[in-house]
Enzyme design. Sequence first.
Site, PDB file in Angstrom:
ATOM      1  N   SER A  44       5.026  -0.287  10.807  1.00  7.91           N
ATOM      2  CA  SER A  44       4.221   0.179   9.691  1.00  7.91           C
ATOM      3  C   SER A  44       4.505   1.636   9.425  1.00  7.91           C
ATOM      4  CB  SER A  44       2.735  -0.020   9.985  1.00  7.91           C
ATOM      5  OG  SER A  44       2.307   0.972  10.884  1.00  7.91           O
ATOM      6  N   LYS A  45       4.029   2.062   8.255  1.00  7.95           N
ATOM      7  CA  LYS A  45       4.241   3.458   7.886  1.00  7.95           C
ATOM      8  C   LYS A  45       3.494   4.346   8.870  1.00  7.95           C
ATOM      9  CE  LYS A  45       4.398   1.351   3.507  1.00  7.95           C
ATOM     10  NZ  LYS A  45       3.455   0.529   2.755  1.00  7.95           N
ATOM     11  N   VAL A  46       2.373   3.797   9.415  1.00 11.23           N
ATOM     12  CA  VAL A  46       1.558   4.591  10.342  1.00 11.23           C
ATOM     13  C   VAL A  46       2.362   4.940  11.603  1.00 11.23           C
ATOM     14  CG1 VAL A  46      -0.588   4.580  11.704  1.00 11.23           C
ATOM     15  CG2 VAL A  46      -0.521   3.489   9.441  1.00 11.23           C
ATOM     16  N   SER A  70       0.878  -1.179   0.000  1.00  9.99           N
ATOM     17  CA  SER A  70       0.000   0.000   0.000  1.00  9.99           C
ATOM     18  C   SER A  70       0.910   1.223   0.000  1.00  9.99           C
ATOM     19  CB  SER A  70      -0.872   0.012   1.260  1.00  9.99           C
ATOM     20  OG  SER A  70      -1.592  -1.191   1.345  1.00  9.99           O
TER      21      SER A  70
END
Length: 283
Positions: free
Chosen positions: A232-234, A13
């Site tokens: 994660s990118k989050v 994503s």
Amino acid sequence: MLDKKYIGRFAPSPTGRLHFGSLVAAVASYLDAKANSGKWLVRIEDVDGSRTVPGAASDILKTLEGYGMHHDGEVVVQSERSHIYRQIIGDLLSKDLAFGCACTRKDLESVGGLAIYPGTCKNVPPPGVQPRSVRFKMPRENLQWQDLIKGGQRASSASASDFIIKRADGYYAYHLAVVVDDAEAGVTRVVRGEDLLESTPSHIFLQQALGYATPEYAHFKLALTDEGTKLSKVNHAVPVEIEEAPEQLLKAFEFLGLAGIEADTPEKLLAGAVKVWHIKSQA
Ligand code: GLU
């Protein structure tokens, strides 16, 4: 060795640059495809446009190349495939395998939570309200399936929930797009992180409703932060740089349980890892 042609994929994503967690997913799916003389496809999962970071997709593709992982075929981009998802949803609705849902988050919270849809709009939509989303009619059946890493899995009909395939904000849901895109690309084995193990029964039931074959699944353990949460990118995982490809690849191999690989270029490191790769059951 499989008796059918192997097609695998990596499906990032574009919510940020590639980090160690997504590098592990890329490496595991790549090595498994190559060890089975298969194809390795790349798909950009930007179906949720609200999470897309401009430039992230091209950055991820550049990084994969820089790490020596060259994909087969054209890169598929989900945001260019809305017309296909629209048609599939139309088919599901016309076959009564999906329904328009008018429930808001608040409605669902007031009847006991969001986890299992209570069926409010399933048979008779409440009069006078416009559907906001579309839900798949999840069969009320138990399911047993085999994960190549995690072993035998069961999903109980008691936890079956009619899940959203088109969202109230107009975006198609990941759970729809992943099933349609894997089937259309002829993916025979999905190698991905264990955070998606729980969603796999929903994917299998949707595949069955659409008349698709179910691929083999292998869910590997995730790279975690020091606090034990998914990298994660989050949570702002540090991106991997092309200049550090050899070190990061060796780290990814070690994480995946591969040892003793020595070489001076990413391509040679990957070729060495392909030779010793095998999926290990953690069941
Ligand atoms: N797009 C998902 C992610 O980046 C992976 C989905 C999949 O492999 O099925 O976490």
